[in-house]
Write a protein that holds these residues in place. Sequence first.
Motif, short mmCIF file in Angstrom:
data_model
loop_
_atom_site.label_atom_id
_atom_site.label_comp_id
_atom_site.label_asym_id
_atom_site.label_seq_id
_atom_site.Cartn_x
_atom_site.Cartn_y
_atom_site.Cartn_z
N VAL A 17 0.96 -1.23 -0.62
CA VAL A 17 -0.29 0.07 0.06
C VAL A 17 0.96 1.19 -0.17
O VAL A 17 0.52 2.31 -0.41
CB VAL A 17 -0.89 0.45 1.29
N CYS A 18 2.27 1.09 1.40
CA CYS A 18 2.54 2.37 1.06
C CYS A 18 3.56 2.66 -0.17
O CYS A 18 3.97 3.97 -0.56
CB CYS A 18 3.72 2.30 2.61
N GLY A 19 4.34 1.18 -0.32
CA GLY A 19 5.26 1.79 -1.21
C GLY A 19 4.95 1.91 -3.21
O GLY A 19 5.19 2.89 -3.49
N ASN A 84 1.15 -5.67 -11.63
CA ASN A 84 1.83 -4.20 -10.75
C ASN A 84 0.40 -4.41 -9.80
O ASN A 84 0.02 -4.96 -9.61
CB ASN A 84 1.93 -2.20 -10.84
N PHE A 85 1.50 -3.76 -8.16
CA PHE A 85 -0.05 -3.99 -7.74
C PHE A 85 -0.44 -2.34 -7.25
O PHE A 85 0.40 -1.82 -8.05
CB PHE A 85 0.79 -3.51 -5.91
N GLY A 89 -3.25 -3.18 -1.68
CA GLY A 89 -3.21 -4.46 -1.07
C GLY A 89 -3.52 -4.98 -2.93
O GLY A 89 -3.97 -6.15 -2.43
N GLY A 90 -4.64 -4.14 -3.83
CA GLY A 90 -4.22 -5.35 -5.12
C GLY A 90 -3.78 -5.51 -6.07
O GLY A 90 -2.33 -5.21 -5.95
N LEU A 91 -3.97 -6.07 -7.17
CA LEU A 91 -2.78 -5.95 -8.35
C LEU A 91 -3.82 -6.14 -9.76
O LEU A 91 -4.95 -6.12 -9.43
CB LEU A 91 -3.04 -7.95 -8.49
N ILE A 92 -2.66 -5.65 -10.54
CA ILE A 92 -3.89 -4.61 -11.82
C ILE A 92 -2.99 -6.04 -12.62
O ILE A 92 -1.49 -5.80 -12.59
CB ILE A 92 -3.33 -3.67 -11.81
N VAL A 105 -8.74 -7.42 -6.77
CA VAL A 105 -8.91 -7.23 -5.15
C VAL A 105 -8.95 -7.81 -4.04
O VAL A 105 -9.08 -9.56 -4.18
CB VAL A 105 -10.46 -6.79 -4.76
N GLU A 106 -7.89 -8.12 -3.30
CA GLU A 106 -7.82 -8.73 -2.33
C GLU A 106 -8.74 -8.93 -1.29
O GLU A 106 -9.97 -8.06 -0.38
CB GLU A 106 -7.12 -8.03 -1.34
#
Length: 230
Positions: A17-19, A84-85, A89-92, A105-106
């Motif tokens: 999330v932060c990254g 990518n993230f 918290g998800g992935l695209i 979505v997680e």
Amino acid sequence: MIRFVLRLAASAATLLVCGAACGQEIDPDIIKAQAGTYLVAPEDGAAGCRITLETDMAISGHSLSGQDSCAKPLPALAEAAAWNFDGNGGLILIDATRKVLARFVENEGSPMKTEDGAPLLLLAAPEGINRLPTFSNLAGIWTMQRPDGEKLCIVTLKDNAQADGNAPMSPSSDCAANVARLKLAVWHIDGFGLTLMSHDGSSLAFDMRADGNFDKSKQEGGKPLSLVRQ
């Protein structure tokens, strides 16, 4: 029980999330942990395709391969050029123009899933399996047996799932005593896992094999046990 969910620890998800949101570089170990081959498949049991998330850098993310296999079942994903993230918290999955093709979505305890349109799931899957199990395609008569062929029970799985996500099942009247005392009455699907349950808390969890049958989850302990379709 094994549920083949994405390999993200809670601490790693926090870093993601932060990254992404803060423009910070993501720890390479997190990228390596996420990399691997996944099945992308519709929730309704239609055919999907396998995509391999890689660790090399690519436009707006990291490289991937295998997207050509999506051309027929999920043609939009055949244009995927990177993953990518998403910072939440998800992935695209992204195409060459940086357009997001799918956002997964997680969901705690369950595989990642898209929220727009007909849901797609992203999850690890047994080799050779190209679609998700559903109540309708698993309904029928199954034999509960030991690896040596010893039959313990015949169970009938029904496909009329209820609002709680469970469907009724019925064991035969001649089940072995250690199965009969569980009083199994309903069954549930979670990813590639199948759980037989009673109304008072007893359960048996199974994981799908490449041939479409099931083996008792290793987390259950005890002697090996399989569910084999008749």
